[in-house]
Design a protein around this motif. Sequence first.
Motif, PDB file in Angstrom:
ATOM      1  N   THR A   1       1.067   0.090  -0.203  1.00 44.16           N
ATOM      2  CA  THR A   1       1.867  -0.066  -1.642  1.00 44.16           C
ATOM      3  C   THR A   1       1.293  -0.505  -2.948  1.00 44.16           C
ATOM      4  OG1 THR A   1       3.868   2.213  -1.159  1.00 44.16           O
ATOM      5  CG2 THR A   1       3.633   0.811  -2.711  1.00 44.16           C
TER       6      THR A   1
ATOM      7  N   LYS B   1       1.131   3.440  -7.664  1.00 41.41           N
ATOM      8  CA  LYS B   1       2.491   4.051  -8.321  1.00 41.41           C
ATOM      9  C   LYS B   1       2.216   3.277  -9.756  1.00 41.41           C
ATOM     10  CE  LYS B   1       6.392   4.314  -4.407  1.00 41.41           C
ATOM     11  NZ  LYS B   1       7.387   3.434  -4.891  1.00 41.41           N
TER      12      LYS B   1
ATOM     13  N   ASP C   1      -2.244   3.672   0.550  1.00 39.95           N
ATOM     14  CA  ASP C   1      -1.632   5.116   0.203  1.00 39.95           C
ATOM     15  C   ASP C   1      -1.348   5.399  -0.671  1.00 39.95           C
ATOM     16  OD1 ASP C   1      -1.533   7.736   2.867  1.00 39.95           O
ATOM     17  OD2 ASP C   1       0.141   6.735   1.893  1.00 39.95           O
ATOM     18  N   THR C   2      -0.611   4.901  -1.532  1.00 40.50           N
ATOM     19  CA  THR C   2      -0.258   5.193  -2.463  1.00 40.50           C
ATOM     20  C   THR C   2       0.318   4.285  -3.539  1.00 40.50           C
ATOM     21  OG1 THR C   2       1.974   6.098  -0.651  1.00 40.50           O
ATOM     22  CG2 THR C   2       2.948   5.424  -3.580  1.00 40.50           C
TER      23      THR C   2
ATOM     24  N   THR D   1      -6.922   5.751  -2.544  1.00 40.00           N
ATOM     25  CA  THR D   1      -6.280   6.038  -1.387  1.00 40.00           C
ATOM     26  C   THR D   1      -7.637   6.258  -0.911  1.00 40.00           C
ATOM     27  OG1 THR D   1      -6.722   8.065  -1.777  1.00 40.00           O
ATOM     28  CG2 THR D   1      -4.650   7.390  -2.475  1.00 40.00           C
TER      29      THR D   1
END
Length: 307
Positions: free
Chosen positions: A133, A78, A75-76, A98
């Motif tokens: 994540t 970074k 979903d994320t 995603t």
Amino acid sequence: MEQRNKKRSNRSKTKIIPPKKKRPESLSRDEVRSINKKKIIRKRKAERLAMLSALSLVVLSIGVVLILVLFFKIDTIKITGDKVYADKEIVLQSGIETGDSLIRVKEQKINDILTKNLPYVGEITIEKKLPDTLIINVSATREVVAFQSGAGFILVDAHGKVLSENASMLRDNVAVVSGIKVKEASAGEVITFSDEKTTDAFMNLLTAIKNSKIELLTDISLNKTGNWEIRYDDRITIKIPSDGDIETNMKRAVKILDTENERNPYTEGVIDLTMGDNAYFKPGAETTEPTTKGNKKTPPSTTEKSE
């Protein structure tokens, strides 16, 4: 009453002797068949039990994998570390989106893709934080040597990877290489030369430069005698044989450089490591033969012999 107790004590002292097993040669044909049949039945039961256990383990493993794949979605994303490229560009080039399975992301695969598609990415590491994540940590690389290419330069990092095929300018502490002909130079790929021997010698040189941590190199050339001539701070030439132990010789050169720079940070001269185990620094203009006065040779400033 006493008689009963006496009988019981006699019974308790009675030894039960198990029947003696018959020897195989004394068994009848039917007895042998019966024993073999029981063995076969026991063996089949053990095999079925082992098969069922293995099947149960496989089913359980598949179930766990399916749960991880189906439920742990990205979903994320970074991006951390060196900001050589925009975060969006790194994510785009990685091919990760995603909704992809977090568990199925392979670090080595993403590392290979990014270091090729984005040349200034040196290495990446991946961290997975359940449940959704993905963290991509980027470390940058930079050019250490360059080759003249038309009006520009081919930039190469410490691992031989081409960073740019036609750069218009050079940063500080980047040495220009001459004396070897480039065969192929594509951004994101390792540079190659006319023959394998030259390629290996160049890669060894890059490793020696990196491990010795020498800086302020301005020019590097491979002369006709097979020696590297490395120009330091545009004032000292280091001569190293290309087919020797380049890394050890480079460290010896750095040691002499440190000594001479302590004496005079503006000194000029030649560090020659092509004379076997001997190494020396000759101050003044570069010459291939030592200068003489009468029958006496001018002594070098610094001499060293490897142990």
